[in-house]
Design a protein around this motif. Structure first.
Motif, PDB file in Angstrom:
ATOM      1  N   SER A 146      66.818 -40.318 -24.522  1.00  0.00           N
ATOM      2  CA  SER A 146      67.215 -38.716 -24.208  1.00  0.00           C
ATOM      3  C   SER A 146      66.056 -37.866 -24.764  1.00  0.00           C
ATOM      4  CB  SER A 146      68.524 -38.422 -24.779  1.00  0.00           C
ATOM      5  OG  SER A 146      68.685 -37.163 -24.866  1.00  0.00           O
ATOM      6  N   GLU A 147      65.460 -37.141 -23.757  1.00  0.00           N
ATOM      7  CA  GLU A 147      64.464 -36.283 -24.212  1.00  0.00           C
ATOM      8  C   GLU A 147      64.996 -35.174 -25.207  1.00  0.00           C
ATOM      9  OE1 GLU A 147      60.481 -34.110 -22.311  1.00  0.00           O
ATOM     10  OE2 GLU A 147      62.141 -34.471 -21.064  1.00  0.00           O
ATOM     11  N   ALA A 148      65.856 -34.575 -24.747  1.00  0.00           N
ATOM     12  CA  ALA A 148      66.571 -33.707 -25.564  1.00  0.00           C
ATOM     13  C   ALA A 148      66.946 -33.957 -27.101  1.00  0.00           C
ATOM     14  CB  ALA A 148      67.941 -33.151 -24.969  1.00  0.00           C
TER      15      ALA A 148
ATOM     16  N   CYS B  96      69.614 -41.013 -29.365  1.00  0.00           N
ATOM     17  CA  CYS B  96      68.753 -40.664 -28.460  1.00  0.00           C
ATOM     18  C   CYS B  96      68.297 -41.860 -27.397  1.00  0.00           C
ATOM     19  CB  CYS B  96      67.525 -39.712 -29.006  1.00  0.00           C
ATOM     20  SG  CYS B  96      66.417 -41.013 -29.839  1.00  0.00           S
TER      21      CYS B  96
ATOM     22  N   TYR C  77      63.207 -40.952 -18.761  1.00  0.00           N
ATOM     23  CA  TYR C  77      63.723 -39.823 -19.708  1.00  0.00           C
ATOM     24  C   TYR C  77      65.105 -39.204 -19.051  1.00  0.00           C
ATOM     25  CZ  TYR C  77      59.838 -38.739 -22.996  1.00  0.00           C
ATOM     26  OH  TYR C  77      59.184 -38.883 -23.855  1.00  0.00           O
TER      27      TYR C  77
ATOM     28  N   ASN D 242      63.787 -34.659 -28.995  1.00  0.00           N
ATOM     29  CA  ASN D 242      63.116 -33.287 -29.482  1.00  0.00           C
ATOM     30  C   ASN D 242      63.927 -32.851 -30.643  1.00  0.00           C
ATOM     31  OD1 ASN D 242      61.078 -33.237 -27.436  1.00  0.00           O
ATOM     32  ND2 ASN D 242      62.417 -32.237 -26.187  1.00  0.00           N
ATOM     33  N   LYS D 243      65.513 -33.007 -30.835  1.00  0.00           N
ATOM     34  CA  LYS D 243      66.156 -32.437 -31.823  1.00  0.00           C
ATOM     35  C   LYS D 243      65.983 -33.421 -33.016  1.00  0.00           C
ATOM     36  CE  LYS D 243      70.459 -31.119 -29.842  1.00  0.00           C
ATOM     37  NZ  LYS D 243      71.886 -31.467 -29.521  1.00  0.00           N
TER      38      LYS D 243
END
Length: 151
Positions: free
Chosen positions: A64-66, A80, A150, A69-70
């Motif tokens: 998971s790209e989101a 992720c 992604y 990033n977190k």
């Protein structure tokens, strides 16, 4: 913190061989969480079992790209990355002695890499014919390398 030592179903949930599942390392209790993705399972979309060993076939690797990033932004521990495939069993790799030497280690650590990679040559891993999870590790047989998926 409770450590997963062997296969156990969660509550009254079920998991059958050849169900479509999603597997990820459980950051809180160790071992692996197994979430059903099978439309025939009444608990689809929920974690149905925990195990220190899991074997899948026809596996795909997802990040998971989101979520990534977190983690990079504030160091939060969260899931992720997952591996999706067909659940075979929750037995150690030793049960496949004749194939064990053909398995290649696969690595993912969101603080170091953005995707699943082969440990020996850092090539991106997209899918594998057979995947075994053990300890905090993952190994694949007949790995297909391509671009990262992604989500």
């Amino acid at each position: 913190m409770k450590k997963v030592k062997e296969f156990c179903l969660k509550d009254e949930r079920t998991l059958q061989p050849y169900e479509r599942v999603e597997v990820y390392y459980n950051l809180h209790q160790g071992g692996f969480s197994i979430k059903s993705l099978d439309t025939k399972n009444k608990d689809k979309g929920r974690v149905v079992a925990y195990s220190s060993f899991v074997q899948l076939k026809d596996a795909t690797f997802h990040v998971s790209e989101a979520g990534l990033n977190k983690i990079k932004a504030n160091g939060t521990k969260l899931v992720c990355a997952v591996v999706r495939g067909i659940f075979l069993n929750a037995e150690p790799l030793e049960s496949l002695d004749h194939m064990a030497f053909d398995f290649e280690p696969i690595y993912f650590n969101p603080k170091r890499v953005d995707r699943f990679i082969k440990s020996f040559d850092n090539q991106v891993v997209n899918s594998a014919e057979h995947v075994c999870f053990y300890d905090k590790h993952c190994a694949g047989l007949h790995i297909n390398k391509s671009e990262l998926i992604y989500e």
